[in-house]
Design a protein around this motif. Sequence first.
Motif, PDB file in Angstrom:
ATOM      1  N   GLY A 177      45.848 -55.302 -32.132  1.00  0.00           N
ATOM      2  CA  GLY A 177      44.890 -56.340 -31.747  1.00  0.00           C
ATOM      3  C   GLY A 177      45.603 -57.575 -31.220  1.00  0.00           C
ATOM      4  O   GLY A 177      45.178 -58.178 -30.232  1.00  0.00           O
ATOM      5  N   ASP A 178      46.709 -57.965 -31.875  1.00  0.00           N
ATOM      6  CA  ASP A 178      47.504 -59.089 -31.388  1.00  0.00           C
ATOM      7  C   ASP A 178      48.054 -58.776 -30.004  1.00  0.00           C
ATOM      8  O   ASP A 178      48.050 -59.624 -29.123  1.00  0.00           O
ATOM      9  CB  ASP A 178      48.668 -59.383 -32.341  1.00  0.00           C
ATOM     10  N   GLY A 179      48.538 -57.557 -29.817  1.00  0.00           N
ATOM     11  CA  GLY A 179      49.066 -57.144 -28.517  1.00  0.00           C
ATOM     12  C   GLY A 179      48.000 -57.173 -27.447  1.00  0.00           C
ATOM     13  O   GLY A 179      48.251 -57.594 -26.320  1.00  0.00           O
ATOM     14  N   ARG A 180      46.799 -56.747 -27.799  1.00  0.00           N
ATOM     15  CA  ARG A 180      45.684 -56.788 -26.834  1.00  0.00           C
ATOM     16  C   ARG A 180      45.398 -58.233 -26.426  1.00  0.00           C
ATOM     17  O   ARG A 180      45.243 -58.526 -25.245  1.00  0.00           O
ATOM     18  CB  ARG A 180      44.429 -56.137 -27.413  1.00  0.00           C
ATOM     19  N   GLN A 181      45.349 -59.128 -27.397  1.00  0.00           N
ATOM     20  CA  GLN A 181      45.064 -60.529 -27.068  1.00  0.00           C
ATOM     21  C   GLN A 181      46.199 -61.125 -26.233  1.00  0.00           C
ATOM     22  O   GLN A 181      45.948 -61.851 -25.271  1.00  0.00           O
ATOM     23  CB  GLN A 181      44.846 -61.361 -28.340  1.00  0.00           C
ATOM     24  N   LEU A 182      47.440 -60.811 -26.578  1.00  0.00           N
ATOM     25  CA  LEU A 182      48.577 -61.284 -25.779  1.00  0.00           C
ATOM     26  C   LEU A 182      48.504 -60.736 -24.358  1.00  0.00           C
ATOM     27  O   LEU A 182      48.779 -61.447 -23.393  1.00  0.00           O
ATOM     28  CB  LEU A 182      49.895 -60.887 -26.439  1.00  0.00           C
ATOM     29  N   TYR A 183      48.128 -59.456 -24.240  1.00  0.00           N
ATOM     30  CA  TYR A 183      47.958 -58.842 -22.919  1.00  0.00           C
ATOM     31  C   TYR A 183      46.873 -59.583 -22.141  1.00  0.00           C
ATOM     32  O   TYR A 183      47.067 -59.942 -20.974  1.00  0.00           O
ATOM     33  CB  TYR A 183      47.618 -57.349 -23.050  1.00  0.00           C
ATOM     34  N   LEU A 184      45.727 -59.804 -22.770  1.00  0.00           N
ATOM     35  CA  LEU A 184      44.628 -60.491 -22.090  1.00  0.00           C
ATOM     36  C   LEU A 184      45.040 -61.895 -21.662  1.00  0.00           C
ATOM     37  O   LEU A 184      44.697 -62.336 -20.561  1.00  0.00           O
ATOM     38  CB  LEU A 184      43.393 -60.541 -22.996  1.00  0.00           C
ATOM     39  N   ASP A 185      45.781 -62.578 -22.496  1.00  0.00           N
ATOM     40  CA  ASP A 185      46.196 -63.955 -22.207  1.00  0.00           C
ATOM     41  C   ASP A 185      47.272 -64.048 -21.130  1.00  0.00           C
ATOM     42  O   ASP A 185      47.331 -65.046 -20.406  1.00  0.00           O
ATOM     43  CB  ASP A 185      46.727 -64.631 -23.473  1.00  0.00           C
ATOM     44  N   ASN A 186      48.129 -63.035 -21.018  1.00  0.00           N
ATOM     45  CA  ASN A 186      49.306 -63.151 -20.153  1.00  0.00           C
ATOM     46  C   ASN A 186      49.374 -62.160 -18.999  1.00  0.00           C
ATOM     47  O   ASN A 186      50.091 -62.411 -18.031  1.00  0.00           O
ATOM     48  CB  ASN A 186      50.579 -62.996 -20.998  1.00  0.00           C
ATOM     49  N   CYS A 187      48.664 -61.059 -19.100  1.00  0.00           N
ATOM     50  CA  CYS A 187      48.853 -59.965 -18.134  1.00  0.00           C
ATOM     51  C   CYS A 187      47.581 -59.580 -17.373  1.00  0.00           C
ATOM     52  O   CYS A 187      47.654 -59.123 -16.236  1.00  0.00           O
ATOM     53  CB  CYS A 187      49.376 -58.723 -18.850  1.00  0.00           C
ATOM     54  N   ALA A 188      46.446 -59.726 -18.027  1.00  0.00           N
ATOM     55  CA  ALA A 188      45.188 -59.201 -17.482  1.00  0.00           C
ATOM     56  C   ALA A 188      44.772 -59.858 -16.172  1.00  0.00           C
ATOM     57  O   ALA A 188      44.088 -59.218 -15.367  1.00  0.00           O
ATOM     58  CB  ALA A 188      44.072 -59.330 -18.511  1.00  0.00           C
TER      59      ALA A 188
ATOM     60  N   ASP B 229      53.137 -52.125 -27.525  1.00  0.00           N
ATOM     61  CA  ASP B 229      52.426 -51.295 -28.502  1.00  0.00           C
ATOM     62  C   ASP B 229      50.960 -51.158 -28.123  1.00  0.00           C
ATOM     63  O   ASP B 229      50.372 -50.076 -28.241  1.00  0.00           O
ATOM     64  CB  ASP B 229      52.549 -51.885 -29.905  1.00  0.00           C
ATOM     65  N   TYR B 230      50.361 -52.250 -27.656  1.00  0.00           N
ATOM     66  CA  TYR B 230      48.967 -52.180 -27.226  1.00  0.00           C
ATOM     67  C   TYR B 230      48.807 -51.237 -26.038  1.00  0.00           C
ATOM     68  O   TYR B 230      47.918 -50.368 -26.040  1.00  0.00           O
ATOM     69  CB  TYR B 230      48.433 -53.574 -26.876  1.00  0.00           C
ATOM     70  N   LEU B 231      49.660 -51.385 -25.020  1.00  0.00           N
ATOM     71  CA  LEU B 231      49.560 -50.500 -23.852  1.00  0.00           C
ATOM     72  C   LEU B 231      49.658 -49.043 -24.283  1.00  0.00           C
ATOM     73  O   LEU B 231      48.849 -48.203 -23.874  1.00  0.00           O
ATOM     74  CB  LEU B 231      50.659 -50.815 -22.840  1.00  0.00           C
ATOM     75  N   LYS B 232      50.642 -48.732 -25.101  1.00  0.00           N
ATOM     76  CA  LYS B 232      50.849 -47.353 -25.553  1.00  0.00           C
ATOM     77  C   LYS B 232      49.648 -46.833 -26.325  1.00  0.00           C
ATOM     78  O   LYS B 232      49.308 -45.649 -26.222  1.00  0.00           O
ATOM     79  CB  LYS B 232      52.102 -47.269 -26.422  1.00  0.00           C
ATOM     80  N   SER B 233      49.000 -47.718 -27.088  1.00  0.00           N
ATOM     81  CA  SER B 233      47.842 -47.288 -27.881  1.00  0.00           C
ATOM     82  C   SER B 233      46.673 -46.876 -26.997  1.00  0.00           C
ATOM     83  O   SER B 233      45.774 -46.161 -27.437  1.00  0.00           O
ATOM     84  CB  SER B 233      47.402 -48.403 -28.838  1.00  0.00           C
ATOM     85  N   GLU B 234      46.690 -47.296 -25.746  1.00  0.00           N
ATOM     86  CA  GLU B 234      45.611 -46.984 -24.812  1.00  0.00           C
ATOM     87  C   GLU B 234      45.890 -45.731 -23.977  1.00  0.00           C
ATOM     88  O   GLU B 234      45.017 -45.265 -23.253  1.00  0.00           O
ATOM     89  CB  GLU B 234      45.353 -48.176 -23.885  1.00  0.00           C
TER      90      GLU B 234
ATOM     91  N   PRO C  96      50.682 -54.833  -4.870  1.00  0.00           N
ATOM     92  CA  PRO C  96      49.761 -55.371  -5.873  1.00  0.00           C
ATOM     93  C   PRO C  96      50.190 -54.930  -7.281  1.00  0.00           C
ATOM     94  O   PRO C  96      50.984 -53.999  -7.439  1.00  0.00           O
ATOM     95  CB  PRO C  96      48.416 -54.738  -5.501  1.00  0.00           C
ATOM     96  N   ALA C  97      49.623 -55.580  -8.273  1.00  0.00           N
ATOM     97  CA  ALA C  97      49.936 -55.246  -9.666  1.00  0.00           C
ATOM     98  C   ALA C  97      49.433 -53.842  -9.984  1.00  0.00           C
ATOM     99  O   ALA C  97      48.259 -53.535  -9.766  1.00  0.00           O
ATOM    100  CB  ALA C  97      49.297 -56.268 -10.594  1.00  0.00           C
ATOM    101  N   PRO C  98      50.304 -52.990 -10.521  1.00  0.00           N
ATOM    102  CA  PRO C  98      49.888 -51.625 -10.847  1.00  0.00           C
ATOM    103  C   PRO C  98      49.062 -51.582 -12.130  1.00  0.00           C
ATOM    104  O   PRO C  98      49.128 -52.501 -12.948  1.00  0.00           O
ATOM    105  CB  PRO C  98      51.213 -50.891 -11.045  1.00  0.00           C
ATOM    106  N   PRO C  99      48.322 -50.498 -12.311  1.00  0.00           N
ATOM    107  CA  PRO C  99      47.600 -50.329 -13.574  1.00  0.00           C
ATOM    108  C   PRO C  99      48.576 -49.996 -14.697  1.00  0.00           C
ATOM    109  O   PRO C  99      49.674 -49.474 -14.457  1.00  0.00           O
ATOM    110  CB  PRO C  99      46.664 -49.155 -13.295  1.00  0.00           C
ATOM    111  N   HIS C 100      48.181 -50.310 -15.910  1.00  0.00           N
ATOM    112  CA  HIS C 100      48.976 -49.947 -17.087  1.00  0.00           C
ATOM    113  C   HIS C 100      48.302 -48.847 -17.890  1.00  0.00           C
ATOM    114  O   HIS C 100      48.760 -48.503 -18.974  1.00  0.00           O
ATOM    115  CB  HIS C 100      49.225 -51.174 -17.965  1.00  0.00           C
TER     116      HIS C 100
END
Length: 141
Positions: free
Chosen positions: A26-37, A115-120, A60-64
């Motif tokens: 969940g922390d990784g998801r929020q960090l992703y949303l804040d910095n990468c999304a 870890d968040y990316l891998k979980s998806e 362009p930015a690739p999908p993860h």
Amino acid sequence: MTASGAALLLGVGALALWPSAADATGDGRQLYLDNCAACHGAELEGQPDWRQPLPSGRLPAPPHDASGHTWHHPDRVLREIILRGTAAVVGNGYESDMPGFEGLLTEAEVEAILDYLKSEWPERERAHQARVSAADAAAGG
């Protein structure tokens, strides 16, 4: 209360304070949303036509998600790209809009994002990426 009962309660209490894998994801998801999304998409979808250069000549930015190529790379390379930026990792004059986040994200935050990316990813992609990372680490990477 017996000594073993007290030890059990202390152990359970300590576990309650220890972050779970779900918390870390969940922390990784929020960090992703804040910095990468903003570039890579809230659903890891990347930018449209990510394989076709923009007018600037940059990609362009690739999908993860599983449709992209993130899972093809070992953890070491993914960490370097996040911290130093794609151009610094690729070198040879390669230009990219992917900045480095060194000084903005800690190593623990980068790990949480990965870890968040891998979980998806589906199991096949996770397993492939784990093998690539293990082989890279064994080779001294």
